[in-house]
Design a protein around this motif. Structure first.
Motif, PDB file in Angstrom:
ATOM      1  N   GLU A  70       0.851  -1.181   0.000  1.00 38.50           N
ATOM      2  CA  GLU A  70       0.000   0.000   0.000  1.00 38.50           C
ATOM      3  C   GLU A  70       0.893   1.240   0.000  1.00 38.50           C
ATOM      4  N   LEU A  71       0.483   2.233  -0.788  1.00 37.12           N
ATOM      5  CA  LEU A  71       1.208   3.493  -0.836  1.00 37.12           C
ATOM      6  C   LEU A  71       0.212   4.627  -0.634  1.00 37.12           C
ATOM      7  N   ASP A  72       0.388   5.380   0.453  1.00 34.70           N
ATOM      8  CA  ASP A  72      -0.438   6.558   0.707  1.00 34.70           C
ATOM      9  C   ASP A  72       0.208   7.760   0.029  1.00 34.70           C
ATOM     10  N   THR A  73      -0.578   8.486  -0.744  1.00 39.78           N
ATOM     11  CA  THR A  73      -0.060   9.663  -1.441  1.00 39.78           C
ATOM     12  C   THR A  73      -1.067  10.796  -1.382  1.00 39.78           C
ATOM     13  N   LEU A  74      -0.563  11.995  -1.608  1.00 35.58           N
ATOM     14  CA  LEU A  74      -1.400  13.176  -1.778  1.00 35.58           C
ATOM     15  C   LEU A  74      -1.108  13.758  -3.150  1.00 35.58           C
ATOM     16  N   PRO A  75      -1.907  13.398  -4.151  1.00 32.80           N
ATOM     17  CA  PRO A  75      -1.681  13.941  -5.489  1.00 32.80           C
ATOM     18  C   PRO A  75      -2.283  15.332  -5.643  1.00 32.80           C
ATOM     19  N   THR A  76      -1.775  16.051  -6.624  1.00 32.22           N
ATOM     20  CA  THR A  76      -2.398  17.299  -7.049  1.00 32.22           C
ATOM     21  C   THR A  76      -2.854  17.118  -8.482  1.00 32.22           C
ATOM     22  N   LYS A  77      -4.170  17.133  -8.659  1.00 30.04           N
ATOM     23  CA  LYS A  77      -4.771  16.891  -9.968  1.00 30.04           C
ATOM     24  C   LYS A  77      -5.112  18.217 -10.634  1.00 30.04           C
ATOM     25  N   ARG A  78      -5.170  18.193 -11.943  1.00 27.22           N
ATOM     26  CA  ARG A  78      -5.521  19.388 -12.704  1.00 27.22           C
ATOM     27  C   ARG A  78      -6.900  19.236 -13.330  1.00 27.22           C
ATOM     28  N   ASN A 109      -5.468  17.033  -3.855  1.00 26.07           N
ATOM     29  CA  ASN A 109      -5.677  18.444  -4.154  1.00 26.07           C
ATOM     30  C   ASN A 109      -6.128  18.602  -5.600  1.00 26.07           C
ATOM     31  N   VAL A 110      -6.761  19.720  -5.886  1.00 26.37           N
ATOM     32  CA  VAL A 110      -7.196  20.004  -7.254  1.00 26.37           C
ATOM     33  C   VAL A 110      -6.713  21.398  -7.638  1.00 26.37           C
ATOM     34  N   LEU A 111      -6.049  21.489  -8.784  1.00 27.27           N
ATOM     35  CA  LEU A 111      -5.629  22.762  -9.348  1.00 27.27           C
ATOM     36  C   LEU A 111      -6.558  23.089 -10.507  1.00 27.27           C
ATOM     37  N   ILE A 112      -7.366  24.134 -10.350  1.00 25.70           N
ATOM     38  CA  ILE A 112      -8.344  24.527 -11.374  1.00 25.70           C
ATOM     39  C   ILE A 112      -7.703  25.589 -12.256  1.00 25.70           C
ATOM     40  N   ILE A 113      -7.598  25.278 -13.546  1.00 24.46           N
ATOM     41  CA  ILE A 113      -6.908  26.149 -14.494  1.00 24.46           C
ATOM     42  C   ILE A 113      -7.925  26.716 -15.477  1.00 24.46           C
ATOM     43  N   ASP A 114      -7.969  28.035 -15.562  1.00 23.39           N
ATOM     44  CA  ASP A 114      -8.825  28.725 -16.528  1.00 23.39           C
ATOM     45  C   ASP A 114      -7.926  29.277 -17.623  1.00 23.39           C
ATOM     46  N   THR A 119      -5.887  32.112 -15.157  1.00 21.04           N
ATOM     47  CA  THR A 119      -5.857  32.047 -13.699  1.00 21.04           C
ATOM     48  C   THR A 119      -5.838  30.600 -13.228  1.00 21.04           C
ATOM     49  N   THR A 120      -5.396  30.414 -11.995  1.00 21.98           N
ATOM     50  CA  THR A 120      -5.429  29.105 -11.358  1.00 21.98           C
ATOM     51  C   THR A 120      -5.974  29.240  -9.947  1.00 21.98           C
ATOM     52  N   GLU A 121      -6.640  28.196  -9.488  1.00 22.87           N
ATOM     53  CA  GLU A 121      -7.145  28.136  -8.119  1.00 22.87           C
ATOM     54  C   GLU A 121      -6.825  26.760  -7.557  1.00 22.87           C
TER      55      GLU A 121
END
Length: 409
Positions: A70-78, A109-114, A119-121
């Motif tokens: 098992e691998l616990d991770t915190l990804p950042t998705k776009r 996490n989520v990176l919202i790209i416009d 802009t990014t959020e």
């Protein structure tokens, strides 16, 4: 967490990672980086910061008798405003050099790209777990290739038997730098990006500095290449310079010379291959900048268009045709004093015939099938007996087939 096993938790440290140039400790765990801290400190571009933290070619590598991991991770998705959701990043499991499973972490996490507003959020999320079970109960080498397109913090590694860092595989190291195509844009999984496929076929160990949108002849990237031990080096130059409309011909030539000079400071005799862009019809004769065409986003179709005017070539604007001609000239000039410098026209990897059969879905990036074709061709052109990266007893290692990766890279 699966409670059916007696888990052993192993702290993820640099000696369990391959393909990363630096490992940063975070509040959650560790974050692999593909550029060293000094380079990151000199960078002011958010696109590059995102790209280098996405672990393309980075993998956990360890030896164990464990049957479950098992691998616990915190990804950042776009996610892109107006576009369909992107698929979750893929983790590839490789056991004793053979593909053995895939998984994803749906949280993060989520990176919202416009792209319209520029802009990014960032929206924080929670960690998740990728699980692999049913592994053979024997000593074995295990690799977990991290998603090539998701920034991934590593929190905890759990196994039902002890682990130790994998031993030296005894393979030569190939250090590669390129654009989003080398980074793996639109590839199916991290072991299916074309550099990983080529490295597998060539029997070499990959360090991938493919940096989406950021193959821009940055001096700090050249210094990272200079300071990284390697047996073979390739630099794929051109497409980002055109689609960002970053410089004119007057600056391009000296910048390439300076980039190569810096690499040669640390690798004076290492085989060094300069690769020009693959075919990209929108920029063959039309300068940048390149921009997304959002008119088709309602049905999930994102395409890119060239915004320049072909007439601007007369004033020094760059096109892919101009860049290929100049790169060929520069290599021919330098090779008199540098016999280990080589040139490869990118259209030998993907050209007009290939485009007719496998067009670029968004007019800029190759799809999964094209990644495989490019990887097989690069392996054949670079790693076989006639190639610039040839080595004794290597010629028989490279095959062109439709099979998956034959081994860990």
């Amino acid at each position: 967490m699966d409670t059916q096993h007696d888990w052993i938790t192993t702290t993820v440290t640099a000696d369990l990672l391959r393909g990363a140039l630096d490992v940063e400790r975070t509040e959650h765990g560790v974050l692999p980086h593909r550029l060293p801290a000094r380079a990151r400190a000199q960078n002011t571009d958010g696109q590059l910061a995102m790209a280098e933290s996405q672990p393309s070619g980075v993998r956990l590598a360890f030896r164990t008798r464990a049957t479950a991991v098992e691998l616990d991770t915190l990804p950042t998705k776009r996610t892109y405003v107006g576009a369909p959701p992107r698929p979750h990043g893929v983790y590839d499991l490789v056991v004793d050099g053979r593909p053995a499973g895939q998984g994803s972490v749906t949280d993060g996490n989520v990176l919202i790209i416009d792209m319209t507003a520029g802009t990014t959020e960032r929206r924080p999320g929670r960690a998740g777990t990728v699980r692999f079970a049913g592994l053979p109960a024997r000593d074995k080498d295990v690799e977990i290739w991290l998603p090539h397109n998701e920034t991934t913090e590593l929190i905890a590694l759990r196994t039902d038997a002890p682990v130790e860092p994998a031993g030296d595989p005894g393979r030569k190291v190939w250090l590669h730098h390129g654009s989003s195509i080398s980074h793996g844009s639109d590839a199916a999984s991290p072991t299916a990006i074309w550099p990983a496929l080529a490295a597998s076929l060539g029997g070499v160990e990959l360090i991938n500095l493919g940096l989406a949108g950021s193959a821009l002849l940055d001096p700090f990237t050249a210094r990272a290449l200079r300071d990284t031990p390697a047996d073979f080096i390739s630099v794929k130059i051109g497409i980002n310079l055109v689609n960002m409309d970053l410089m004119r011909l007057r600056a391009f030539g000296p910048a390439v010379h300076g980039f190569l000079d810096t690499v040669r400071e640390g690798h004076p005799a290492t085989p060094l291959l300069v690769v020009s862009p693959i075919l990209c019809p929108i920029h063959e004769d039309t300068p940048g900048p390149c921009a997304p065409d959002l008119s088709g986003m309602s049905d999930g179709r994102l395409r890119f268009v060239a915004m320049g005017d072909p007439a601007e070539r007369a004033s020094g604007k760059l096109t892919l045709g101009v860049i290929r001609e100049e790169l060929s000239r520069i290599v021919k000039q330098r090779v008199a004093d540098d016999p280990n410098l080589h040139y490869l026209d990118g259209r030998e990897l993907y050209g007009e015939t290939d485009f007719a059969e496998l067009p670029l879905p968004d007019d800029l990036h190759p799809d999964a099938a094209t990644h495989r074709r490019i990887g097989e061709r690069f392996a054949r052109l670079a790693f076989t007996a006639e190639g610039p990266f040839a080595a004794p007893d290597r010629g028989e290692a490279v095959q062109s087939s439709g099979a998956g990766p034959r081994g860990s890279v």
